[in-house]
Design a protein around this motif. Structure first.
Motif, PDB file in Angstrom:
ATOM      1  N   GLY A 158       7.944  -2.936  -4.886  1.00  0.00           N
ATOM      2  CA  GLY A 158       7.075  -3.785  -4.076  1.00  0.00           C
ATOM      3  C   GLY A 158       5.641  -3.309  -4.060  1.00  0.00           C
ATOM      4  N   ALA A 159       4.770  -4.130  -3.457  1.00  0.00           N
ATOM      5  CA  ALA A 159       3.353  -3.814  -3.324  1.00  0.00           C
ATOM      6  C   ALA A 159       2.973  -3.860  -1.857  1.00  0.00           C
ATOM      7  CB  ALA A 159       2.502  -4.794  -4.128  1.00  0.00           C
ATOM      8  N   TYR A 160       1.987  -3.042  -1.483  1.00  0.00           N
ATOM      9  CA  TYR A 160       1.681  -2.835  -0.073  1.00  0.00           C
ATOM     10  C   TYR A 160       0.178  -2.787   0.177  1.00  0.00           C
ATOM     11  CZ  TYR A 160       6.573  -1.465  -0.096  1.00  0.00           C
ATOM     12  OH  TYR A 160       7.929  -1.461  -0.263  1.00  0.00           O
ATOM     13  N   LEU A 161      -0.207  -3.164   1.380  1.00  0.00           N
ATOM     14  CA  LEU A 161      -1.572  -2.994   1.869  1.00  0.00           C
ATOM     15  C   LEU A 161      -1.488  -2.153   3.134  1.00  0.00           C
ATOM     16  CD1 LEU A 161      -4.571  -3.429   2.322  1.00  0.00           C
ATOM     17  CD2 LEU A 161      -4.073  -5.747   3.139  1.00  0.00           C
ATOM     18  N   ASN A 162      -2.044  -0.941   3.039  1.00  0.00           N
ATOM     19  CA  ASN A 162      -1.971   0.022   4.160  1.00  0.00           C
ATOM     20  C   ASN A 162      -0.544   0.160   4.690  1.00  0.00           C
ATOM     21  OD1 ASN A 162      -4.681   0.564   3.964  1.00  0.00           O
ATOM     22  ND2 ASN A 162      -5.286  -0.754   5.664  1.00  0.00           N
TER      23      ASN A 162
END
Length: 265
Positions: free
Chosen positions: A134-138
């Motif tokens: 997956g990909a994450y922001l903060n």
């Protein structure tokens, strides 16, 4: 190989580098030109790249490094684990605005993107992805990208490519600009790619970028179901300059078929 451990170290180093860059805002920059008067580099670009190289070589001495400022290794292949580093992507923005720039790090194994980190220093936003995780922001998961059409899309595209120029036939881009809902240009490939990843824009096209410009963004966008190729629809070359086309699923194929086919890039 524990990719989570590498990701942990990379995040720590990126945040430390971000602190160093923020401290530099109060200092006088030593600005030099590279290939042309608008291709700028500062002492901070060089210092941050050297910082990453020292950290990587201290913990992972067998890893290879490709960096924008040339302090890394001379690579003829992507065999093994390679870090592709842009210490400040958007140097002109960094100099003029102190925003709209980012640290960009892609970590590849035998040419396959495993980790991507893009840190928007001014806004303290860290975008990251580990392949298959997956990909994450903060730290918060980003949703998968949904299909869209040109008429509903905002396209990130530098106005240069819609003017007469020596790289492409500019008339190819005019119909795309005309048919899209709107266009934007931010002057930093790393952030324009994470804007695709977050849906802030729907596609990003550029005519000439280096591997460190798009290595991290490609991992993040692909992890969310986006498509990343060159303007011919081919797999990117992570050893040399190439064109870049990142877009939401469905939209990528529509633009490729209806607007880009037949062009010389």
């Amino acid at each position: 190989m524990k990719w989570e451990d590498i990701d942990y170290h990379a995040k720590e180093w990126v945040k430390e580098a971000g602190d160093k860059i923020r401290l530099s805002f109060e200092k006088t920059l030593n600005i030099e030109t590279k290939s042309n008067p608008n291709d700028l580099v500062t002492n901070i670009d060089k210092e941050i790249e050297q910082f990453f190289i020292d950290k990587i070589r201290g913990v992972y001495p067998d890893h290879k490094i490709m960096g924008e400022e040339g302090f890394g290794d001379e690579l003829k292949s992507h065999e093994g684990i390679v870090w592709l580093i842009d210490p400040i992507d958007g140097t002109m923005n960094f100099i003029h605005q102190q925003r709209n720039f980012a640290i960009s790090i892609g970590i590849y194994e035998n040419g396959i993107g495993r980790i991507g980190l893009i840190y928007d220093v001014a806004h303290n936003e860290l975008y990251n992805a580990i392949r298959g995780k997956g990909a994450y922001l903060n730290g918060k998961p980003l949703p998968l990208l949904k299909e869209t059409t040109v008429k509903e899309s905002i396209i990130a595209l530098n106005a240069t490519w819609v003017m007469e120029n020596h790289r492409i036939d500019h008339t190819l881009m005019i119909p795309l600009v005309r048919d899209a809902r709107g266009t934007r240009s931010y002057g930093t490939a790393a952030l324009e790619m994470v804007f695709v990843a977050t849906g802030r824009v729907d596609a990003y096209l550029s005519m000439r970028l280096s591997p460190w410009d798009f290595a991290a963004g490609a991992v993040i966008v692909e992890e969310l179901g986006g498509i990343v190729t060159n303007l011919k629809g081919e797999k990117l070359d992570f050893l040399s300059m190439d064109t870049l086309f990142a877009a939401k699923p469905g939209l990528h194929q529509q633009i490729l078929n209806d607007y880009l086919k037949g062009g010389k890039y």
